[in-house]
Design a protein around this motif. Structure first.
Motif, mmCIF file in Angstrom:
data_model
loop_
_atom_site.group_PDB
_atom_site.id
_atom_site.type_symbol
_atom_site.label_atom_id
_atom_site.label_comp_id
_atom_site.label_asym_id
_atom_site.label_seq_id
_atom_site.Cartn_x
_atom_site.Cartn_y
_atom_site.Cartn_z
ATOM 1 N N GLU A 144 0.683 -1.302 -0.105
ATOM 2 C CA GLU A 144 -0.050 0.039 0.014
ATOM 3 C C GLU A 144 0.677 1.182 -0.022
ATOM 4 O O GLU A 144 0.613 2.217 -0.563
ATOM 5 C CB GLU A 144 -0.950 0.072 1.254
ATOM 6 C CG GLU A 144 -2.059 -1.039 1.195
ATOM 7 C CD GLU A 144 -2.856 -1.200 2.477
ATOM 8 O OE1 GLU A 144 -3.956 -1.812 2.327
ATOM 9 O OE2 GLU A 144 -2.231 -0.864 3.354
ATOM 10 N N ARG A 145 1.945 1.051 0.648
ATOM 11 C CA ARG A 145 2.869 2.235 0.769
ATOM 12 C C ARG A 145 3.569 2.547 -0.677
ATOM 13 O O ARG A 145 3.427 3.835 -0.943
ATOM 14 C CB ARG A 145 4.003 2.072 1.660
ATOM 15 C CG ARG A 145 5.011 3.279 1.906
ATOM 16 C CD ARG A 145 6.233 3.296 2.830
ATOM 17 N NE ARG A 145 6.935 4.060 2.828
ATOM 18 C CZ ARG A 145 7.866 4.584 3.571
ATOM 19 N NH1 ARG A 145 7.653 4.115 4.779
ATOM 20 N NH2 ARG A 145 8.651 5.547 3.499
ATOM 21 N N CYS A 146 3.996 1.696 -1.254
ATOM 22 C CA CYS A 146 4.551 1.968 -2.610
ATOM 23 C C CYS A 146 3.662 2.339 -3.490
ATOM 24 O O CYS A 146 3.789 3.056 -4.490
ATOM 25 C CB CYS A 146 4.893 0.660 -3.163
ATOM 26 S SG CYS A 146 6.345 -0.337 -2.619
ATOM 27 N N ARG A 147 2.148 1.975 -3.420
ATOM 28 C CA ARG A 147 1.264 2.447 -4.328
ATOM 29 C C ARG A 147 0.619 3.915 -3.972
ATOM 30 O O ARG A 147 -0.362 4.558 -4.877
ATOM 31 C CB ARG A 147 0.069 1.402 -4.280
ATOM 32 C CG ARG A 147 0.230 0.070 -4.929
ATOM 33 C CD ARG A 147 -0.735 -0.894 -4.865
ATOM 34 N NE ARG A 147 -0.392 -2.346 -5.259
ATOM 35 C CZ ARG A 147 -0.199 -2.382 -6.630
ATOM 36 N NH1 ARG A 147 -0.571 -1.774 -7.605
ATOM 37 N NH2 ARG A 147 -0.002 -3.601 -6.983
ATOM 38 N N THR A 148 1.032 4.484 -3.173
ATOM 39 C CA THR A 148 0.852 5.885 -2.776
ATOM 40 C C THR A 148 1.359 6.793 -3.617
ATOM 41 O O THR A 148 1.043 8.132 -3.805
ATOM 42 C CB THR A 148 0.814 6.352 -1.142
ATOM 43 O OG1 THR A 148 2.545 6.354 -1.061
ATOM 44 C CG2 THR A 148 0.507 5.215 -0.203
ATOM 45 N N GLY A 149 2.529 6.565 -4.148
ATOM 46 C CA GLY A 149 3.336 7.400 -5.015
ATOM 47 C C GLY A 149 3.896 8.416 -3.964
ATOM 48 O O GLY A 149 4.668 9.157 -4.733
ATOM 49 N N ARG A 150 4.057 8.401 -3.099
ATOM 50 C CA ARG A 150 4.636 9.236 -2.041
ATOM 51 C C ARG A 150 6.200 8.793 -1.690
ATOM 52 O O ARG A 150 6.196 7.669 -1.096
ATOM 53 C CB ARG A 150 3.876 9.388 -0.646
ATOM 54 C CG ARG A 150 4.227 10.627 0.031
ATOM 55 C CD ARG A 150 3.300 11.068 1.128
ATOM 56 N NE ARG A 150 3.641 12.168 2.005
ATOM 57 C CZ ARG A 150 2.786 12.931 2.618
ATOM 58 N NH1 ARG A 150 1.441 12.492 2.693
ATOM 59 N NH2 ARG A 150 3.168 13.753 3.542
ATOM 60 N N PRO A 151 7.070 9.635 -1.835
ATOM 61 C CA PRO A 151 8.534 9.139 -1.724
ATOM 62 C C PRO A 151 8.992 9.122 -0.212
ATOM 63 O O PRO A 151 8.419 9.760 0.559
ATOM 64 C CB PRO A 151 9.312 10.036 -2.588
ATOM 65 C CG PRO A 151 8.708 11.269 -2.526
ATOM 66 C CD PRO A 151 6.986 10.877 -2.526
ATOM 67 N N CYS A 152 10.410 8.552 0.066
ATOM 68 C CA CYS A 152 10.573 8.774 1.378
ATOM 69 C C CYS A 152 10.720 10.505 1.477
ATOM 70 O O CYS A 152 11.331 10.963 0.791
ATOM 71 C CB CYS A 152 12.073 8.037 1.345
ATOM 72 S SG CYS A 152 13.249 8.713 2.770
ATOM 73 N N PRO A 153 10.500 10.918 2.759
ATOM 74 C CA PRO A 153 10.542 12.304 2.951
ATOM 75 C C PRO A 153 11.978 12.765 3.104
ATOM 76 O O PRO A 153 12.072 14.125 3.211
ATOM 77 C CB PRO A 153 10.114 12.148 4.559
ATOM 78 C CG PRO A 153 10.174 10.995 5.110
ATOM 79 C CD PRO A 153 10.043 9.933 3.959
ATOM 80 N N LEU A 154 13.003 11.987 3.350
ATOM 81 C CA LEU A 154 14.445 12.285 2.919
ATOM 82 C C LEU A 154 14.762 12.644 1.599
ATOM 83 O O LEU A 154 15.859 13.044 1.355
ATOM 84 C CB LEU A 154 15.263 11.454 3.678
ATOM 85 C CG LEU A 154 14.870 11.080 5.125
ATOM 86 C CD1 LEU A 154 15.562 9.920 5.772
ATOM 87 C CD2 LEU A 154 15.286 12.376 6.059
#
Length: 261
Positions: A144-154
């Protein structure tokens, strides 16, 4: 801190175990023995070095642990990376390629502390990004995390902003073909199937051995040695810096919401 000698003590890693890369379901006995031996050397050398440093200065525990991570554990991992780089007929990992930076990152607690140290300045904009991302990712599965399209905050401008202190798991991702990484990322974000990516999994296994060696050192010191999710652990440190002192006091301060099995 001096480097370990060639006759550094060995401590078995059987009580810790070494993670297997997802795409490496089985390991040749010879490789398993080698990686376990190297991990045991890391554990043995590390606990001796830590004991010597802390005996000389009891207040140096955190500095000693972080120095071991950077000089001993990251140093061994870099040897693996250098070997792959020198021998691989093709290695597509390069600056600005960040398709791997959209997945869950499992780290040891000292690695999370190293990353959090980069965000010590209250004015650092990455602090708020970490906290927001931790909240957005809470409770999500790896897929699910991969599918958010949101990257590592760093990740800043498609580059790791803590590159020299990036975790072992990040160092272990060595891809043969960036095109495969891009296709897998776009498929995940678009709701498509999980696509295969060819990695140098033997190198990854070696680096997971370094990770196990570090966890062994922490266990021998009586410290919580679980693997934790990077974003959640760093966010916890930013919210409550005193968590580090409690961890050094041998409390289990990183809870089940961030511990990786």
């Amino acid at each position: 801190m001096d480097a370990p000698s060639q006759d550094a003590p060995f401590r078995s890693i059987e009580d810790i175990g070494i993670r297997l890369p997802f795409s490496l379901p089985a390991v040749e006995p010879e490789m398993q023995a080698l990686v376990e031996h190297l991990a045991g050397l890391t554990r043995g050398a590390g606990i001796v070095m830590a004991a010597q440093e802390i005996a000389a200065d009891p207040a140096s525990a955190l500095a000693t642990i972080l120095a071991l991570v950077k000089l001993l554990v990251f140093g061994r991992a870099q040897q693996t990376v250098d070997e792959v780089t020198s021998k691989a007929p093709r290695l597509d990992c390069k600056s600005g390629c960040a398709y791997c930076c959209y997945q869950t990152v499992e780290v040891t607690i000292p690695e999370a502390i190293l990353v959090a140290a980069h965000l010590a300045d209250p004015a650092d904009l990455r602090r708020e990004t970490v906290l927001e991302t931790a909240q957005a990712f809470a409770g999500l599965s790896d897929q699910e995390r991969c599918r958010t399209g949101r990257p590592c905050p760093l990740l800043v401008d498609d580059k790791c902003s803590v590159y020299h202190d990036r975790p072992l798991m990040c160092r272990s991702i060595l891809a043969v073909d960036a095109g495969q990484c891009r296709a897998a990322h776009l498929s995940a974000v678009g709701g498509g199937p999980d696509l295969p990516v060819e990695y140098f999994v033997n190198a990854q296994y070696h680096i997971f051995g370094d990770q196990a060696g570090l966890r062994g050192i922490l266990k021998d010191m009586g410290l919580q040695y679980d693997l934790v999710e990077l974003t959640q652990a760093v966010a916890a440190i930013l919210r409550d810096p005193g968590i580090i002192d409690r961890w050094l006091a041998r409390e289990r301060v990183f809870g089940p919401d961030m511990i990786r099995a």
